[in-house]
Enzyme design. Structure first.
Site, PDB file in Angstrom:
ATOM      1  N   ARG A 187       0.824  -1.218   0.000  1.00  0.00           N
ATOM      2  CA  ARG A 187       0.000   0.000   0.000  1.00  0.00           C
ATOM      3  C   ARG A 187       0.852   1.259   0.000  1.00  0.00           C
ATOM      4  NH1 ARG A 187      -3.063   1.732  -2.722  1.00  0.00           N
ATOM      5  NH2 ARG A 187      -3.988  -0.352  -2.622  1.00  0.00           N
ATOM      6  N   LYS A 227       1.871  24.632  -4.580  1.00  0.00           N
ATOM      7  CA  LYS A 227       0.632  24.006  -4.105  1.00  0.00           C
ATOM      8  C   LYS A 227       0.789  22.488  -4.138  1.00  0.00           C
ATOM      9  CE  LYS A 227      -2.155  27.919  -5.680  1.00  0.00           C
ATOM     10  NZ  LYS A 227      -3.208  28.396  -6.607  1.00  0.00           N
ATOM     11  N   LYS A 240       3.487  39.367  -4.543  1.00  0.00           N
ATOM     12  CA  LYS A 240       2.086  39.140  -4.865  1.00  0.00           C
ATOM     13  C   LYS A 240       1.224  40.309  -4.403  1.00  0.00           C
ATOM     14  CE  LYS A 240       0.607  34.874  -4.563  1.00  0.00           C
ATOM     15  NZ  LYS A 240       0.526  34.501  -6.007  1.00  0.00           N
ATOM     16  N   GLU A 273       3.637  39.772  -9.458  1.00  0.00           N
ATOM     17  CA  GLU A 273       2.318  39.362  -9.935  1.00  0.00           C
ATOM     18  C   GLU A 273       1.511  40.609 -10.272  1.00  0.00           C
ATOM     19  OE1 GLU A 273      -0.619  36.283  -8.014  1.00  0.00           O
ATOM     20  OE2 GLU A 273      -0.997  38.274  -7.159  1.00  0.00           O
ATOM     21  N   ASP A 275      -1.705  37.322 -13.994  1.00  0.00           N
ATOM     22  CA  ASP A 275      -2.669  36.512 -13.261  1.00  0.00           C
ATOM     23  C   ASP A 275      -4.089  36.656 -13.800  1.00  0.00           C
ATOM     24  OD1 ASP A 275      -3.320  34.709 -11.156  1.00  0.00           O
ATOM     25  OD2 ASP A 275      -4.108  36.372  -9.983  1.00  0.00           O
TER      26      ASP A 275
END
Length: 282
Positions: free
Chosen positions: A102, A137, A169, A199, A220
Protein backbone atom coordinates in the site's frame (compact mmCIF):
# COMPACT_ATOMS: atom_id res chain seq x y z
CA UNK A 1 16.59 13.70 -19.72
CA UNK A 2 14.86 12.89 -16.43
CA UNK A 3 17.36 12.78 -13.56
CA UNK A 4 16.44 10.52 -10.64
CA UNK A 5 16.36 11.90 -7.11
CA UNK A 6 18.92 10.36 -4.74
CA UNK A 7 17.75 7.69 -2.32
CA UNK A 8 19.01 9.91 0.51
CA UNK A 9 16.13 12.31 -0.26
CA UNK A 10 13.52 9.62 -0.85
CA UNK A 11 14.10 7.23 2.05
CA UNK A 12 12.83 9.52 4.85
CA UNK A 13 9.56 9.99 2.96
CA UNK A 14 9.11 6.26 2.49
CA UNK A 15 10.09 5.44 6.07
CA UNK A 16 7.53 7.88 7.47
CA UNK A 17 4.82 6.48 5.21
CA UNK A 18 5.62 2.87 6.14
CA UNK A 19 5.66 3.69 9.84
CA UNK A 20 2.26 5.34 9.54
CA UNK A 21 0.89 2.12 8.02
CA UNK A 22 2.68 -0.34 10.31
CA UNK A 23 1.29 1.30 13.43
CA UNK A 24 2.13 -0.38 16.74
CA UNK A 25 2.00 -4.05 15.76
CA UNK A 26 2.97 -4.33 12.10
CA UNK A 27 1.04 -6.16 9.40
CA UNK A 28 -0.97 -8.54 11.57
CA UNK A 29 -2.94 -9.84 8.55
CA UNK A 30 0.06 -10.88 6.47
CA UNK A 31 1.99 -12.18 9.45
CA UNK A 32 -0.94 -14.43 10.36
CA UNK A 33 -1.55 -15.81 6.89
CA UNK A 34 1.82 -15.96 5.11
CA UNK A 35 4.48 -18.36 6.47
CA UNK A 36 7.86 -16.89 7.30
CA UNK A 37 10.31 -17.61 4.48
CA UNK A 38 7.62 -17.78 1.78
CA UNK A 39 8.68 -16.14 -1.51
CA UNK A 40 6.65 -14.93 -4.48
CA UNK A 41 6.57 -12.80 -7.63
CA UNK A 42 4.19 -9.90 -8.12
CA UNK A 43 3.89 -7.25 -10.81
CA UNK A 44 3.02 -3.58 -10.80
CA UNK A 45 0.51 -3.35 -13.66
CA UNK A 46 -1.09 -0.26 -15.18
CA UNK A 47 -4.89 -0.16 -15.20
CA UNK A 48 -5.10 3.18 -16.99
CA UNK A 49 -3.20 4.96 -19.73
CA UNK A 50 -0.70 7.46 -18.41
CA UNK A 51 2.86 8.34 -17.46
CA UNK A 52 4.83 6.49 -14.77
CA UNK A 53 6.58 8.31 -11.92
CA UNK A 54 7.72 7.22 -8.48
CA UNK A 55 9.29 3.82 -9.08
CA UNK A 56 12.27 4.60 -6.85
CA UNK A 57 9.91 5.30 -3.96
CA UNK A 58 8.23 1.95 -4.55
CA UNK A 59 11.59 0.18 -4.73
CA UNK A 60 12.71 1.71 -1.44
CA UNK A 61 9.43 0.74 0.25
CA UNK A 62 9.80 -2.90 -0.70
CA UNK A 63 13.48 -3.08 0.20
CA UNK A 64 13.01 -1.35 3.54
CA UNK A 65 10.58 -4.12 4.47
CA UNK A 66 12.97 -6.80 3.21
CA UNK A 67 16.39 -6.15 1.69
CA UNK A 68 16.14 -9.45 -0.20
CA UNK A 69 13.50 -8.09 -2.56
CA UNK A 70 14.46 -7.74 -6.22
CA UNK A 71 12.73 -5.27 -8.55
CA UNK A 72 12.96 -5.39 -12.35
CA UNK A 73 11.65 -2.26 -14.06
CA UNK A 74 9.95 -2.68 -17.44
CA UNK A 75 8.63 0.89 -17.89
CA UNK A 76 10.83 3.56 -16.25
CA UNK A 77 9.69 6.88 -14.85
CA UNK A 78 8.57 9.12 -17.68
CA UNK A 79 7.42 6.13 -19.73
CA UNK A 80 3.90 5.89 -21.12
CA UNK A 81 1.72 2.90 -20.22
CA UNK A 82 -1.67 1.56 -21.26
CA UNK A 83 -4.01 -0.75 -19.34
CA UNK A 84 -2.29 -4.10 -18.84
CA UNK A 85 1.27 -2.81 -19.18
CA UNK A 86 3.64 -4.49 -16.73
CA UNK A 87 5.55 -1.63 -15.13
CA UNK A 88 7.83 -3.69 -12.86
CA UNK A 89 8.22 -7.19 -11.47
CA UNK A 90 8.99 -7.77 -7.79
CA UNK A 91 10.41 -11.00 -6.45
CA UNK A 92 11.27 -11.77 -2.84
CA UNK A 93 9.93 -12.63 0.62
CA UNK A 94 6.13 -12.47 0.44
CA UNK A 95 5.62 -10.85 3.82
CA UNK A 96 7.75 -7.86 2.89
CA UNK A 97 6.09 -7.48 -0.50
CA UNK A 98 2.55 -7.50 0.87
CA UNK A 99 3.34 -5.26 3.83
CA UNK A 100 4.94 -2.59 1.62
CA UNK A 101 2.27 -2.86 -1.08
CA UNK A 102 0.00 0.00 0.00
CA UNK A 103 2.82 2.44 0.74
CA UNK A 104 4.43 1.69 -2.62
CA UNK A 105 1.15 2.03 -4.50
CA UNK A 106 0.05 5.18 -2.70
CA UNK A 107 3.24 6.95 -3.71
CA UNK A 108 3.52 5.44 -7.19
CA UNK A 109 -0.13 6.09 -8.12
CA UNK A 110 0.00 9.63 -6.74
CA UNK A 111 3.16 10.62 -8.60
CA UNK A 112 2.11 8.86 -11.80
CA UNK A 113 -1.16 10.79 -11.68
CA UNK A 114 0.76 14.07 -11.44
CA UNK A 115 3.03 13.06 -14.33
CA UNK A 116 -0.01 12.08 -16.41
CA UNK A 117 -1.82 15.36 -15.72
CA UNK A 118 1.30 17.31 -16.59
CA UNK A 119 1.78 15.39 -19.84
CA UNK A 120 -1.78 16.26 -20.84
CA UNK A 121 -1.08 19.97 -20.47
CA UNK A 122 2.29 19.66 -22.22
CA UNK A 123 0.54 18.02 -25.17
CA UNK A 124 -2.11 20.74 -25.20
CA UNK A 125 0.49 23.50 -25.72
CA UNK A 126 2.67 21.60 -28.20
CA UNK A 127 3.91 23.86 -30.96
CA UNK A 128 4.09 26.93 -28.73
CA UNK A 129 7.01 28.29 -26.73
CA UNK A 130 5.22 28.07 -23.39
CA UNK A 131 6.46 25.58 -20.80
CA UNK A 132 4.10 24.01 -18.26
CA UNK A 133 5.36 24.53 -14.69
CA UNK A 134 4.05 23.60 -11.27
CA UNK A 135 3.72 25.76 -8.15
CA UNK A 136 4.15 25.45 -4.37
CA UNK A 137 0.63 24.01 -4.11
CA UNK A 138 1.91 20.58 -3.13
CA UNK A 139 1.13 17.91 -0.55
CA UNK A 140 2.95 18.78 2.70
CA UNK A 141 6.10 16.69 2.94
CA UNK A 142 5.97 15.54 -0.69
CA UNK A 143 7.02 18.67 -2.57
CA UNK A 144 10.33 17.36 -3.90
CA UNK A 145 8.85 14.15 -5.26
CA UNK A 146 5.71 15.81 -6.63
CA UNK A 147 7.84 18.34 -8.48
CA UNK A 148 9.93 15.42 -9.76
CA UNK A 149 6.71 13.86 -11.08
CA UNK A 150 5.96 17.08 -12.97
CA UNK A 151 9.35 16.75 -14.65
CA UNK A 152 8.58 13.10 -15.45
CA UNK A 153 5.49 14.35 -17.28
CA UNK A 154 7.51 16.78 -19.37
CA UNK A 155 6.88 19.91 -17.33
CA UNK A 156 9.15 22.20 -15.35
CA UNK A 157 9.28 23.55 -11.82
CA UNK A 158 8.50 26.97 -10.41
CA UNK A 159 9.86 27.83 -6.96
CA UNK A 160 10.60 24.92 -4.63
CA UNK A 161 10.19 27.18 -1.61
CA UNK A 162 10.01 30.72 -0.31
CA UNK A 163 13.80 31.03 -0.42
CA UNK A 164 14.25 30.25 -4.14
CA UNK A 165 13.26 33.63 -5.53
CA UNK A 166 11.28 36.74 -4.65
CA UNK A 167 7.67 36.63 -5.86
CA UNK A 168 5.82 39.85 -5.01
CA UNK A 169 2.09 39.14 -4.87
CA UNK A 170 -0.99 41.32 -4.36
CA UNK A 171 -0.81 41.32 -0.56
CA UNK A 172 2.84 42.36 -0.63
CA UNK A 173 1.98 45.23 -2.97
CA UNK A 174 -0.97 46.33 -0.84
CA UNK A 175 1.02 46.30 2.40
CA UNK A 176 4.04 48.04 0.84
CA UNK A 177 1.85 50.74 -0.66
CA UNK A 178 2.47 49.94 -4.31
CA UNK A 179 4.59 48.00 -6.76
CA UNK A 180 7.51 50.44 -6.67
CA UNK A 181 8.11 50.40 -2.89
CA UNK A 182 7.61 46.63 -2.85
CA UNK A 183 10.24 46.08 -5.54
CA UNK A 184 12.63 48.59 -3.96
CA UNK A 185 12.43 46.85 -0.59
CA UNK A 186 12.88 43.46 -2.24
CA UNK A 187 16.02 44.65 -4.02
CA UNK A 188 17.52 45.78 -0.74
CA UNK A 189 17.27 42.23 0.60
CA UNK A 190 17.89 40.16 -2.53
CA UNK A 191 21.27 38.59 -3.11
CA UNK A 192 22.90 38.93 -6.51
CA UNK A 193 21.65 35.46 -7.53
CA UNK A 194 18.02 36.05 -6.54
CA UNK A 195 15.48 36.99 -9.22
CA UNK A 196 12.44 39.18 -8.60
CA UNK A 197 9.02 38.42 -10.06
CA UNK A 198 5.91 40.57 -9.67
CA UNK A 199 2.32 39.36 -9.94
CA UNK A 200 0.07 41.75 -11.88
CA UNK A 201 -3.66 41.80 -12.60
CA UNK A 202 -3.78 44.73 -15.01
CA UNK A 203 -1.70 46.11 -17.84
CA UNK A 204 -1.08 49.30 -15.89
CA UNK A 205 0.46 47.23 -13.10
CA UNK A 206 2.52 45.42 -15.73
CA UNK A 207 3.86 48.69 -17.12
CA UNK A 208 4.79 49.79 -13.60
CA UNK A 209 6.64 46.54 -12.96
CA UNK A 210 8.49 46.71 -16.27
CA UNK A 211 9.58 50.29 -15.55
CA UNK A 212 11.37 48.91 -12.49
CA UNK A 213 13.28 46.29 -14.47
CA UNK A 214 11.99 43.16 -12.75
CA UNK A 215 13.14 39.74 -13.93
CA UNK A 216 9.74 38.13 -14.41
CA UNK A 217 6.04 39.01 -14.37
CA UNK A 218 3.16 36.77 -13.37
CA UNK A 219 0.14 37.67 -15.51
CA UNK A 220 -2.67 36.51 -13.26
CA UNK A 221 -6.10 35.47 -14.57
CA UNK A 222 -5.80 37.36 -17.85
CA UNK A 223 -7.76 36.44 -20.96
CA UNK A 224 -5.69 35.39 -24.00
CA UNK A 225 -6.11 38.73 -25.77
CA UNK A 226 -4.94 40.62 -22.69
CA UNK A 227 -2.05 38.20 -22.28
CA UNK A 228 -0.95 38.85 -25.85
CA UNK A 229 -0.99 42.59 -25.17
CA UNK A 230 0.98 42.00 -21.99
CA UNK A 231 3.60 39.96 -23.84
CA UNK A 232 3.95 42.80 -26.34
CA UNK A 233 4.46 45.31 -23.50
CA UNK A 234 7.18 43.14 -21.98
CA UNK A 235 8.86 42.78 -25.35
CA UNK A 236 11.26 40.08 -24.21
CA UNK A 237 12.68 42.16 -21.34
CA UNK A 238 11.40 39.74 -18.69
CA UNK A 239 10.05 36.22 -18.36
CA UNK A 240 6.27 36.14 -18.79
CA UNK A 241 4.20 33.69 -16.78
CA UNK A 242 0.46 33.07 -17.11
CA UNK A 243 -1.52 31.65 -14.21
CA UNK A 244 -5.10 31.15 -13.08
CA UNK A 245 -7.40 28.10 -13.42
CA UNK A 246 -5.68 26.81 -16.54
CA UNK A 247 -6.90 23.52 -18.02
CA UNK A 248 -6.04 21.44 -21.07
CA UNK A 249 -8.95 23.15 -22.86
CA UNK A 250 -7.83 26.72 -22.10
CA UNK A 251 -4.06 26.18 -22.26
CA UNK A 252 -3.67 26.29 -26.09
CA UNK A 253 -5.10 29.82 -26.40
CA UNK A 254 -3.01 30.98 -23.45
CA UNK A 255 0.13 29.49 -24.98
CA UNK A 256 -0.71 31.12 -28.33
CA UNK A 257 -0.56 34.51 -26.59
CA UNK A 258 3.21 34.05 -26.46
CA UNK A 259 3.93 33.64 -22.75
CA UNK A 260 7.07 31.84 -21.64
CA UNK A 261 5.52 29.86 -18.77
CA UNK A 262 2.10 28.54 -17.81
CA UNK A 263 1.91 27.71 -14.11
CA UNK A 264 -0.73 25.32 -12.80
CA UNK A 265 -1.34 24.46 -9.16
CA UNK A 266 -3.88 21.71 -9.78
CA UNK A 267 -1.41 19.32 -11.39
CA UNK A 268 0.12 18.78 -7.95
CA UNK A 269 -2.74 19.49 -5.53
CA UNK A 270 -5.67 17.93 -7.41
CA UNK A 271 -4.42 15.53 -10.08
CA UNK A 272 -6.24 12.17 -9.94
CA UNK A 273 -4.10 9.14 -9.31
CA UNK A 274 -3.07 6.77 -12.08
CA UNK A 275 -4.60 3.40 -11.21
CA UNK A 276 -1.86 0.79 -10.82
CA UNK A 277 -2.38 -2.71 -9.47
CA UNK A 278 -0.07 -5.13 -7.65
CA UNK A 279 -0.87 -8.52 -9.16
CA UNK A 280 0.22 -12.05 -8.28
CA UNK A 281 2.53 -13.33 -11.04
CA UNK A 282 2.84 -17.04 -10.41
Amino acid sequence: MLVALPDLMLEPIVRATLLEDLGRAGDITTDAIVPAGHRTRLQLVARQEGIVAGLDLARIAFRLMDAGTLMEVHRPDGGRVVPGTAIATLEGPTRGLLTAERTALNLLCRLSGIATATAGLVAAVAGHRAQIVCTRKTTPGLRAVEKYAVRAGGGGNHRFGLDDAILIKDNHVAIAGGIQPAVERARQHAGHMVKIEVEVDTLDQLRAAMALGVDAVLLDNMAPAMLAEGVAIVGGRAITEASGRITADTAPAIAAAGVDLISCGWITHSAPILDIGFDYAA
